[in-house]
Scaffold this motif. Structure first.
Motif, PDB file in Angstrom:
ATOM      1  N   PHE A 379       0.914  -1.389   0.088  1.00  0.00           N
ATOM      2  CA  PHE A 379       0.016   0.075   0.133  1.00  0.00           C
ATOM      3  C   PHE A 379       0.765   1.429  -0.052  1.00  0.00           C
ATOM      4  N   LYS A 383       0.263   3.995  -2.787  1.00  0.00           N
ATOM      5  CA  LYS A 383      -0.226   5.400  -2.580  1.00  0.00           C
ATOM      6  C   LYS A 383       0.800   6.651  -3.240  1.00  0.00           C
ATOM      7  N   GLU A 470     -11.165  -1.945  -0.999  1.00  0.00           N
ATOM      8  CA  GLU A 470     -10.375  -1.304  -0.276  1.00  0.00           C
ATOM      9  C   GLU A 470      -9.292  -0.533  -1.304  1.00  0.00           C
ATOM     10  N   THR A 474      -8.472   3.480  -1.797  1.00  0.00           N
ATOM     11  CA  THR A 474      -7.406   4.083  -1.497  1.00  0.00           C
ATOM     12  C   THR A 474      -6.772   4.702  -2.871  1.00  0.00           C
ATOM     13  N   GLU A 478      -6.294   8.865  -2.663  1.00  0.00           N
ATOM     14  CA  GLU A 478      -4.682   9.348  -3.024  1.00  0.00           C
ATOM     15  C   GLU A 478      -4.843  10.294  -4.073  1.00  0.00           C
ATOM     16  N   ASP A 514     -11.558  10.626   4.757  1.00  0.00           N
ATOM     17  CA  ASP A 514     -10.486  11.551   5.120  1.00  0.00           C
ATOM     18  C   ASP A 514     -10.856  12.955   5.292  1.00  0.00           C
TER      19      ASP A 514
END
Length: 887
Positions: A379, A383, A470, A474, A478, A514
């Protein structure tokens, strides 16, 4: 922050492809040394910048680059190596491509604060490992030899819908202008008045949408794009009174072959289908006081959509209220960003004159220690690369604006009358305005299927779906973070307004994921109006050597066929077909399945000589077992699409693959579940509804009931009219279970066959009389009366009848239609009239093979000529070169 290292420019020559150093640590110095050695070796072979390379040189070098993968090498050279307008090749292998791309991306990066270094960009591009620009961007970035757009897709139309011939023809002209620059195009037909509406010209009434579908389709087929056809999406609102005619338009053989078609269905229509209540259609579709309205049977229309999709994989459906409700750009609808249609594969809904460029991230490459017990998704690296990819996407917009300026400059200089040039010039000015105001991007993924397999997860399982969601979440967070960072450094897209977006469901989802990102976006804005998609990656996946897009692996092992001369030395003729041609079958292994085999102790060279049963045993031990496109349960596939869609601000190009024996009721359930799951669109493909050429290693027994040898007394009949050597011909094709069962054909004589030209369906009834069997054609005319034409078998030239019985017997015994066409076309007869009959039969049966392709073993891709067509990601795609009817 990404890329804050100070860049020291060693050389500005793009053709020399010098590496930009970030610092003089040993690793960088060694890399520079190796790069210089490679460049010197290539220069010694042939001067790249002056002489260019031969096709053979580039293919041979690229085969080494792809570790012997001949398919990837030839595809890369044919489609993506730098060329001029005469086909002269200026790149030896993909490392040259990636140097070109890295140099150009860095050129734009250097205009802004904190540029990413050229070396860091190159590392993400090299070996197609992490970040892959798709299609037009890969060929066009840094290519000064051709004047072409870098955009993959466009939507055109009128902000104030124009229902005049002038407005309709303007769209046709704009469509062609974009396609000649390699763009895929979509536009909506909901603004065209329905058939029978009064018009203020000599026609008196409107012809409706269908004739214009044919016009736009024909225009697409006329435009060549570097040896390939254009790509077109036509859509219509289900609210339009001509929607049912639109849905049926492609069912007539040979019609609308140059376009994909999709129906935009609103929530009210879907609720009417569920409840059985009537549905109001009207024109104009958005009018408060429409000129025309009709109460329609929603279930009847729905059943027609389902039947056609079951039979031919079209139309696709777009859940339009979901599209508009979730769309971030539609927060700016009053400023010209109202979404009206999609690109040809449906993954980018767009407003008129907006465009999008595509970059994919290779998910497989983020699995550390793939296919082992220690496999893990990286990950942190994912990212970091997502944020670099998003910066590259924004850089790509600047490059596209440069290309548009070059196109406008070229048009201005063209030696044509000003009024002729104005259409194209104004078109590109409108596209430039949208690209400047919104800076839309299309960042997506590929290799979803291989990523899950490498982690030991079975595609379609709950745990695999949860992990895929997931990863996509992500990516979304990002990518938006990078866009916010760029807004702080480079400025927000010009029309950004946080107050407009605050209630948007997608933006609210980001806020929940976020809060700090959301607050930063409120402060700095965002660089891009919309960011994400999941597009088809047919050719891209050939070069990444992975599964395609969001799709599961098509097959881990399959067979290909190639025609051989049995008298040649070292030739292995596996079988001989019905017309006497010899063929060799050979195994093709999915690249990452080979990786799994090697990781688990199998010798791939030995396995290639195993029997079908032995290979199947190995497949069953792998993570690809029960995880191919035909294995994955449709419920899992649709729900996975709906969950991932929550983290994609555009849409997803995906196909729900269904087995051949799937019922129409099952197709209806797929579409209904897709709507309920929050999908923005859905396409189904029932195995066999469009023929492919890959041969499964699993044997399938033919059911006796598939094609009854004893003829039913009554058969459905389809009537096909066509020109044969400038003569008017007609064919009556008896159909059983949607496939031809018998055929009567010959020249038409309106005095004998007094059948209205509007009649295209009926029944063929077998009767007995004093002369033996007789076949009558029965149809219902427009007044509702039943009419019978007696003795079809005696209406045509007597010579034809014996051959018709022969071909009908072949059809009744279940020979595949492509093989029947091959058989008929191979006949060489002395009689000129029989040869004309042969051409007529071939022409009539040809229409039952999707997209006019040839027999199964000889089916050819229009672009590369190979016989490797399969249906996936919403498109009929070539596994050899990656081309598709979607573009």
């Amino acid at each position: 922050m990404i890329g804050k290292k100070k860049v020291i420019k060693l050389s500005i020559s793009r053709l020399s492809k010098c590496v930009l150093a970030t610092s003089k640590n040993p690793t960088i110095m060694q890399r520079e040394k190796e790069t210089d050695q490679v460049k010197k070796a290539k220069t010694s072979e042939k001067d790249l910048s002056v002489q260019g390379y031969t096709y053979e040189q580039a293919v041979e070098a690229s085969k080494k680059y792809f570790k012997g993968d001949d398919l990837a090498a030839t595809v890369w050279v044919s489609k993506y190596a730098l060329k001029d307008s005469y086909g002269k090749i200026y790149e030896l292998d993909p490392s040259d491509l990636h140097r070109r791309l890295a140099s150009e991306f860095h050129r734009i990066e250097a205009k802004y604060p904190n540029p990413v270094s050229e070396e860091e960009l190159f590392e993400t591009l090299d070996q197609f490992k992490y970040i892959i620009p798709q299609g037009g961007p890969m060929t066009g970035i840094g290519n000064d030899h051709q004047v072409a757009s870098l955009s993959n897709c466009f939507v055109i139309g009128h902000q104030n819908p124009a229902d005049s011939y002038g407005g309709i023809m303007r769209i046709d002209e704009e469509q062609v202008q974009l396609m000649k620059r390699r763009g895929g195009v979509g536009h909506d037909l909901s603004h065209i008045r329905p058939k029978g509406s009064p018009v203020l010209n000599s026609a008196l009434t409107s012809t409706g949408v269908v004739p214009f579908m044919e016009r736009y389709s024909n225009s697409t087929r006329e435009v060549a794009q570097d040896g390939r056809r254009g790509a077109l999406m036509l859509s219509i609102s289900i609210k339009h009174p001509d929607a049912e005619k639109f849905i049926d338009a492609k069912m007539e053989p040979g019609k609308i072959t140059g376009a994909n078609v999709s129906v935009k269905m609103d929530d009210e229509f879907m609720r009417s289908v569920v409840s059985g209540k009537p549905y109001l259609q009207q024109y104009p579709i958005d009018a408060v006081n429409p000129k025309y309205k009709v109460e329609a049977d929603a279930r009847q229309i729905w059943n027609k959509i389902i039947h056609n999709a079951w039979k031919s994989a079209e139309p696709g459906v777009l859940f339009w209220d979901t599209v508009l409700r979730e769309s971030v750009p539609d927060c700016y609808a009053d400023l010209g960003y109202r979404t009206v249609s999609t690109n040809p594969c449906g993954e980018i809904p767009l407003c008129p004159y907006d465009s999008c460029r595509l970059i994919a991230i290779n998910l497989y490459s983020y699995v550390d220690k793939p296919f082992t017990a220690d496999a893990k998704f990286n990950f942190p690296k994912f990212k970091q690369h997502t944020r670099i990819a998003m910066r590259m996407m924004d850089d790509l917009i600047d490059m596209e604006l440069e290309k548009i300026d070059a196109i406008i400059a070229k048009v201005t200089k063209d030696p044509e009358d000003q009024d002729v040039k104005d259409v194209e010039r104004k078109l590109w000015e409108k596209i430039k305005q949208k690209a400047t105001e919104g800076r839309r991007t299309g960042l997506g993924i590929t290799a979803e299927g291989d990523m899950l397999a490498a982690l030991g997860l079975r595609y379609g399982s709950d745990i695999a779906t949860d992990f895929a969601v997931e990863v996509q979440r992500t990516l979304a967070v990002e990518a938006y973070r990078a866009s916010v960072e760029m807004a702080a450094e480079r400025g927000a897209f010009p029309i950004y307004d946080s107050k407009r977006e605050k209630e948007n469901p997608f933006i609210q989802r980001l806020k929940g994921a976020d809060e700090d990102l959301y607050q930063s976006m409120m402060k700095h804005g965002r660089r891009n109006i919309a960011l994400l998609t999941i597009a088809p990656t047919g050719t891209t996946s050939l070069m990444t050597q992975t599964s395609s897009g969001i799709e599961p692996v098509f097959l881990p092992v399959y067979k290909r066929r190639r025609k051989v001369n049995p008298s040649d030395i070292n030739t292995k003729a596996t079988f001989t077909d019905e017309v006497g041609d010899s063929w060799e079958e050979f195994y093709v292994f999915h690249h990452k399945f080979l990786v799994w085999m090697e990781a688990n102790g199998y010798n791939s060279s030995e396995v290639k000589n195993y029997s079908d049963e032995q290979i199947q045993d190995i497949v069953e031990k792998s993570p690809y077992y029960k995880a191919t496109s035909n294995d994955v349960d449709w419920v899992s596939k649709v729900k996975m699409q709906g969950l991932i869609q929550k983290w994609v601000d555009h849409s997803i190009s995906v196909t729900v693959n269904l087995p051949e024996d799937t019922t129409e009721a099952m197709v209806a359930e797929v579409y209904k579940t897709a709507w309920e799951s929050g999908c923005k669109g859905c396409t189904v493909y029932r195995d066999g509804s469009r023929a492919g050429v890959l041969v499964s290693t699993t044997k399938k027994e033919r059911k006796d009931s598939d094609v009854p040898v004893k003829r039913p007394e009554i058969l459905d009949c389809e009537v096909i009219r066509f020109k044969n050597n400038h003569e008017s011909w007609i064919a009556f094709v008896g159909v059983f279970n949607s496939r031809p069962y018998e055929i009567f054909t010959g020249m038409t004589d309106d005095d004998v066959l007094a059948i209205p030209k509007s009649v295209n369906k009926g029944k063929i009834i077998k009767l007995k009389d004093e002369n033996g069997s007789r076949y009558d054609f029965q149809y219902v005319d427009k007044f509702g009366y039943t009419n019978t034409v007696g003795g079809l078998s005696h209406m045509f030239n007597k010579e034809y009848w014996n051959y018709a019985k022969l071909i009908s017997g072949v059809l009744r015994n279940g020979m595949p239609i492509p093989d029947v066409v091959n058989l008929v076309s191979s006949l060489r007869l002395d009689s000129e009239s029989i040869n004309s009959w042969r051409n007529g039969v071939e022409r009539a049966l040809h229409s039952y093979i999707p997209n006019g392709t040839k027999a199964k073993e000889n089916k050819k891709c229009q672009e590369c000529g190979s016989n490797s067509l399969v249906y996936q990601e919403g498109c009929l795609s070539c596994t050899n070169c990656g081309s598709s009817k979607c573009g």
